[in-house]
Design an enzyme around this catalytic site. Structure first.
Site, PDB file in Angstrom:
ATOM      1  N   ILE A   1      84.022  83.149  84.742  1.00 17.91           N
ATOM      2  CA  ILE A   1      85.109  83.653  83.887  1.00 17.91           C
ATOM      3  C   ILE A   1      86.176  82.571  83.676  1.00 17.91           C
ATOM      4  O   ILE A   1      86.627  82.343  82.548  1.00 17.91           O
ATOM      5  CB  ILE A   1      85.716  84.940  84.498  1.00 17.91           C
ATOM      6  CG1 ILE A   1      84.659  86.054  84.524  1.00 17.91           C
ATOM      7  CG2 ILE A   1      86.946  85.393  83.700  1.00 17.91           C
ATOM      8  CD1 ILE A   1      85.061  87.303  85.279  1.00 17.91           C
TER       9      ILE A   1
ATOM     10  N   ASP B   1      89.419  74.202  91.820  1.00 14.31           N
ATOM     11  CA  ASP B   1      88.238  74.902  92.313  1.00 14.31           C
ATOM     12  C   ASP B   1      87.571  73.958  93.295  1.00 14.31           C
ATOM     13  O   ASP B   1      87.338  72.795  92.955  1.00 14.31           O
ATOM     14  CB  ASP B   1      87.282  75.229  91.141  1.00 14.31           C
ATOM     15  CG  ASP B   1      86.188  76.216  91.546  1.00 14.31           C
ATOM     16  OD1 ASP B   1      85.581  76.022  92.622  1.00 14.31           O
ATOM     17  OD2 ASP B   1      85.941  77.169  90.791  1.00 14.31           O
TER      18      ASP B   1
ATOM     19  N   VAL C   1      89.391  83.723  91.023  1.00 15.57           N
ATOM     20  CA  VAL C   1      88.646  83.527  92.267  1.00 15.57           C
ATOM     21  C   VAL C   1      88.002  84.849  92.683  1.00 15.57           C
ATOM     22  O   VAL C   1      88.475  85.914  92.304  1.00 15.57           O
ATOM     23  CB  VAL C   1      89.580  83.038  93.404  1.00 15.57           C
ATOM     24  CG1 VAL C   1      90.119  81.657  93.097  1.00 15.57           C
ATOM     25  CG2 VAL C   1      90.712  84.015  93.651  1.00 15.57           C
ATOM     26  N   PRO C   2      86.923  84.782  93.465  1.00 14.69           N
ATOM     27  CA  PRO C   2      86.382  86.034  94.015  1.00 14.69           C
ATOM     28  C   PRO C   2      87.307  86.529  95.116  1.00 14.69           C
ATOM     29  O   PRO C   2      88.054  85.728  95.685  1.00 14.69           O
ATOM     30  CB  PRO C   2      85.031  85.609  94.598  1.00 14.69           C
ATOM     31  CG  PRO C   2      85.171  84.154  94.883  1.00 14.69           C
ATOM     32  CD  PRO C   2      86.190  83.591  93.933  1.00 14.69           C
TER      33      PRO C   2
ATOM     34  N   ALA D   1      91.603  88.987  88.293  1.00 18.07           N
ATOM     35  CA  ALA D   1      90.525  88.779  89.281  1.00 18.07           C
ATOM     36  C   ALA D   1      90.439  90.026  90.162  1.00 18.07           C
ATOM     37  O   ALA D   1      89.757  90.988  89.800  1.00 18.07           O
ATOM     38  CB  ALA D   1      90.794  87.531  90.098  1.00 18.07           C
ATOM     39  N   ARG D   2      91.165  90.041  91.254  1.00 16.79           N
ATOM     40  CA  ARG D   2      91.228  91.211  92.138  1.00 16.79           C
ATOM     41  C   ARG D   2      92.655  91.290  92.693  1.00 16.79           C
ATOM     42  O   ARG D   2      93.242  90.261  93.062  1.00 16.79           O
ATOM     43  CB  ARG D   2      90.234  91.087  93.304  1.00 16.79           C
ATOM     44  CG  ARG D   2      88.792  91.401  92.924  1.00 16.79           C
ATOM     45  CD  ARG D   2      88.577  92.892  92.597  1.00 16.79           C
ATOM     46  NE  ARG D   2      87.228  93.214  92.192  1.00 16.79           N
ATOM     47  CZ  ARG D   2      86.768  93.219  90.947  1.00 16.79           C
ATOM     48  NH1 ARG D   2      87.556  92.896  89.948  1.00 16.79           N
ATOM     49  NH2 ARG D   2      85.520  93.583  90.683  1.00 16.79           N
TER      50      ARG D   2
ATOM     51  N   ASP E   1      95.863  92.761  85.448  1.00 16.52           N
ATOM     52  CA  ASP E   1      94.801  93.703  85.100  1.00 16.52           C
ATOM     53  C   ASP E   1      94.221  94.330  86.364  1.00 16.52           C
ATOM     54  O   ASP E   1      93.422  95.253  86.292  1.00 16.52           O
ATOM     55  CB  ASP E   1      93.692  92.967  84.327  1.00 16.52           C
ATOM     56  CG  ASP E   1      92.666  93.933  83.732  1.00 16.52           C
ATOM     57  OD1 ASP E   1      93.089  94.929  83.116  1.00 16.52           O
ATOM     58  OD2 ASP E   1      91.459  93.697  83.875  1.00 16.52           O
TER      59      ASP E   1
ATOM     60  N   GLU F   1      94.770  99.829  93.402  1.00 16.91           N
ATOM     61  CA  GLU F   1      94.641 100.405  92.053  1.00 16.91           C
ATOM     62  C   GLU F   1      93.686 101.607  92.019  1.00 16.91           C
ATOM     63  O   GLU F   1      93.751 102.424  91.100  1.00 16.91           O
ATOM     64  CB  GLU F   1      94.137  99.341  91.073  1.00 16.91           C
ATOM     65  CG  GLU F   1      92.687  98.914  91.352  1.00 16.91           C
ATOM     66  CD  GLU F   1      92.201  97.772  90.474  1.00 16.91           C
ATOM     67  OE1 GLU F   1      92.882  96.739  90.399  1.00 16.91           O
ATOM     68  OE2 GLU F   1      91.135  97.926  89.867  1.00 16.91           O
TER      69      GLU F   1
ATOM     70  N   HIS G   1      92.779  97.578  84.587  1.00 15.08           N
ATOM     71  CA  HIS G   1      91.476  96.970  84.915  1.00 15.08           C
ATOM     72  C   HIS G   1      90.492  97.117  83.747  1.00 15.08           C
ATOM     73  O   HIS G   1      89.386  97.648  83.896  1.00 15.08           O
ATOM     74  CB  HIS G   1      90.888  97.598  86.189  1.00 15.08           C
ATOM     75  CG  HIS G   1      89.958  96.671  86.908  1.00 15.08           C
ATOM     76  ND1 HIS G   1      89.935  96.509  88.265  1.00 15.08           N
ATOM     77  CD2 HIS G   1      88.997  95.829  86.433  1.00 15.08           C
ATOM     78  CE1 HIS G   1      89.017  95.620  88.594  1.00 15.08           C
ATOM     79  NE2 HIS G   1      88.433  95.192  87.489  1.00 15.08           N
TER      80      HIS G   1
HETATM   81  P1  NAD Z   1      82.447  83.144  89.919  1.00 10.54           P
HETATM   82  O1  NAD Z   1      81.834  83.290  91.267  1.00 10.54           O
HETATM   83  O2  NAD Z   1      81.588  82.726  88.787  1.00 10.54           O
HETATM   84  O3  NAD Z   1      83.660  82.105  90.004  1.00 10.54           O
HETATM   85  C1  NAD Z   1      84.599  82.092  91.033  1.00 10.54           C
HETATM   86  C2  NAD Z   1      85.032  80.641  91.241  1.00 10.54           C
HETATM   87  O4  NAD Z   1      86.124  80.635  92.164  1.00 10.54           O
HETATM   88  C3  NAD Z   1      83.945  79.738  91.824  1.00 10.54           C
HETATM   89  O5  NAD Z   1      83.771  78.604  91.002  1.00 10.54           O
HETATM   90  C4  NAD Z   1      84.476  79.369  93.208  1.00 10.54           C
HETATM   91  O6  NAD Z   1      84.099  78.067  93.601  1.00 10.54           O
HETATM   92  C5  NAD Z   1      85.970  79.470  92.972  1.00 10.54           C
HETATM   93  N1  NAD Z   1      86.781  79.623  94.182  1.00 10.54           N
HETATM   94  C6  NAD Z   1      86.481  80.277  95.330  1.00 10.54           C
HETATM   95  N2  NAD Z   1      87.537  80.208  96.181  1.00 10.54           N
HETATM   96  C7  NAD Z   1      88.512  79.503  95.555  1.00 10.54           C
HETATM   97  C8  NAD Z   1      89.827  79.127  95.905  1.00 10.54           C
HETATM   98  N3  NAD Z   1      90.369  79.456  97.070  1.00 10.54           N
HETATM   99  N4  NAD Z   1      90.539  78.436  94.993  1.00 10.54           N
HETATM  100  C9  NAD Z   1      90.029  78.086  93.798  1.00 10.54           C
HETATM  101  N5  NAD Z   1      88.781  78.417  93.408  1.00 10.54           N
HETATM  102  C10 NAD Z   1      88.039  79.135  94.279  1.00 10.54           C
HETATM  103  O7  NAD Z   1      83.174  84.546  89.633  1.00 10.54           O
HETATM  104  P2  NAD Z   1      83.512  85.178  88.207  1.00 10.54           P
HETATM  105  O8  NAD Z   1      82.345  85.979  87.742  1.00 10.54           O
HETATM  106  O9  NAD Z   1      84.080  84.130  87.331  1.00 10.54           O
HETATM  107  O10 NAD Z   1      84.638  86.250  88.622  1.00 10.54           O
HETATM  108  C11 NAD Z   1      85.939  85.828  88.973  1.00 10.54           C
HETATM  109  C12 NAD Z   1      86.814  87.014  89.357  1.00 10.54           C
HETATM  110  O11 NAD Z   1      86.914  87.924  88.269  1.00 10.54           O
HETATM  111  C13 NAD Z   1      86.299  87.851  90.534  1.00 10.54           C
HETATM  112  O12 NAD Z   1      87.402  88.153  91.379  1.00 10.54           O
HETATM  113  C14 NAD Z   1      85.840  89.123  89.892  1.00 10.54           C
HETATM  114  O13 NAD Z   1      85.940  90.194  90.787  1.00 10.54           O
HETATM  115  C15 NAD Z   1      86.834  89.241  88.758  1.00 10.54           C
HETATM  116  N6  NAD Z   1      86.407  90.143  87.665  1.00 10.54           N
HETATM  117  C16 NAD Z   1      87.357  90.922  87.062  1.00 10.54           C
HETATM  118  C17 NAD Z   1      87.009  91.754  86.010  1.00 10.54           C
HETATM  119  C18 NAD Z   1      88.028  92.617  85.316  1.00 10.54           C
HETATM  120  O14 NAD Z   1      87.647  93.604  84.683  1.00 10.54           O
HETATM  121  N7  NAD Z   1      89.311  92.286  85.376  1.00 10.54           N
HETATM  122  C19 NAD Z   1      85.687  91.795  85.561  1.00 10.54           C
HETATM  123  C20 NAD Z   1      84.740  90.965  86.169  1.00 10.54           C
HETATM  124  C21 NAD Z   1      85.109  90.138  87.231  1.00 10.54           C
END
Ligand code: NAD
Length: 330
Positions: free
Chosen positions: A156, A175, A206-207, A234-235, A259, A264, A295
């Site tokens: 994302i 990252d 971030v996750p 993110a979360r 979001d 939540e 969200h």
């Molecule tokens: P992804 O695993 O593809 O990417 C996450 C990135 O974060 C990775 O490149 C990882 O190396 C990096 N990372 C891990 N720890 C880190 C840190 N401390 N500092 C910097 N970078 C770090 O995940 P994604 O699919 O891109 O999802 C990202 C977030 O979006 C997740 O938290 C997911 O839950 C959230 N999300 C939200 C929604 C929404 O509706 N708002 C929908 C889908 C996903």
């Protein structure tokens, strides 16, 4: 083959019908979340797909599923923390997820939120609601003059980076994992701090895991420029909400778009008009430099369709081949 899907929303039904026709497989839908109270509905079906935030801790659920001959649980979500890993392993249930349903969906929300924040929409709208249509000196900045800071440039974060880069903004990112293919569109920094100090808009991608819990705390917020905005799609627990409220209240940062928020569940995507909101929600909702969305980052036609299609494809893959490319390691 007969499949059963739980937590089915109205907006998923068209995609489900179309998938049924394409695959000539019958899918029965249930609107409730799977639970101990309704697990007996699964008897007689071959495959199971769920999508819920309600956890499934009880051994009896897994035991019953195994007794009904169920071999898998297909989640239509990326996260799978609701599953009791020990029980899934004990009863030989293969768990699959949908790792990416539409990075573009969340990235476009972040772009929308950025546009709204830099144009001061929340403040203008708050005043207009009371009949005050003055500009209040809220001069906006144009997006190509901004530095956008991405924390977590994965699926994302990198999609958001591409959108901002295409609009002429400078994109910087932190990252721990660097991807060569992104080096044309963003500049990696060596620390989160460097990104926080330089960016006009910080976007978190971030996750959520123990290492990212409250990575945006009082100290991190104090590293941001006072005219900068922060976006969390993110979360919720990635941000210390109390510290964020203080930073917003004291003008340490210019505003936020959220979001996702800690706690939540039970509020977002619910009608809580007759309930008292938690204090932190109330405070944030009252701030005229804060944008809250319930969200909805993932909630586009394309993402909903992908969640249904990939979730059902995973189910069939396990049933026919015993394996799926989206199996998760518990
Ligand atoms: P992804 O695993 O593809 O990417 C996450 C990135 O974060 C990775 O490149 C990882 O190396 C990096 N990372 C891990 N720890 C880190 C840190 N401390 N500092 C910097 N970078 C770090 O995940 P994604 O699919 O891109 O999802 C990202 C977030 O979006 C997740 O938290 C997911 O839950 C959230 N999300 C939200 C929604 C929404 O509706 N708002 C929908 C889908 C996903």
């Amino acid at each position: 083959m007969k499949l059963i899907m739980f937590s089915v929303r109205e907006d998923e039904k068209t995609a489900i019908k179309e998938w049924e026709v394409r695959h000539n497989v019958e899918v029965t839908t249930v609107s409730e979340d799977l639970s101990l109270a309704n697990v007996d509905l699964v008897e007689g079906f071959d495959g199971l797909s769920i999508q819920q935030v309600t956890e499934l801790p009880e051994e009896a659920i897994y035991k019953k599923l195994a007794a009904f001959g169920i071999k898998q649980i297909s989640l239509r979500t990326a996260g799978y923390d609701i599953i009791n890993a020990e029980m899934a392993k004990k009863y030989k249930l293969t768990i699959t997820n949908v790792p990416a349903y539409s990075p573009r969906s969340v990235a476009e929300l972040v772009l929308t939120q950025t546009m709204r924040l830099i144009r001061h929409f929340p403040t203008l709208e708050a005043h207009m609601a009371h009949g005050d249509f003055r500009w209040r000196g809220l001069v906006a900045r144009e997006i190509h003059t901004l530095t956008i800071g991405i924390i977590g440039a994965g699926k994302i974060g990198s999609t958001a980076a591409r959108l901002f880069h295409a609009l002429g903004a400078e994109v910087i990112a932190y990252d721990p994992v660097r991807r060569e293919e992104l080096e044309d569109i963003l500049t990696y920094k060596d620390s989160q701090r460097e990104v926080l100090e330089a960016a006009d808009v910080i976007s978190l991608h971030v996750p959520l895991d123990p290492s990212t819990l409250q990575i945006i705390d009082a100290e991190a917020l104090s590293q941001m420029k006072p005219e900068a905005y922060i976006i969390n799609a993110a979360r919720g627990p990635v941000v210390d909400t109390q510290a964020l409220i203080k930073a917003l209240d004291s003008g340490k940062i210019a505003g936020a778009a959220l979001d996702t928020l800690t706690n939540e569940q039970g509020i977002f995507n619910q009608d809580v008009r007759n309930q008292d909101l938690p204090e932190d929600f109330k405070l944030l909702m009252e701030m005229d430099n804060v944008l809250i969305t319930p969200h909805i980052g993932f909630y586009t036609t394309e993402a909903v369709r992908n969640m249904v299609d990939i979730g059902l494809d995973n189910t069939v893959a396990i049933l026919l081949n015993g394996t799926s490319k989206n199996e998760v390691l518990l």
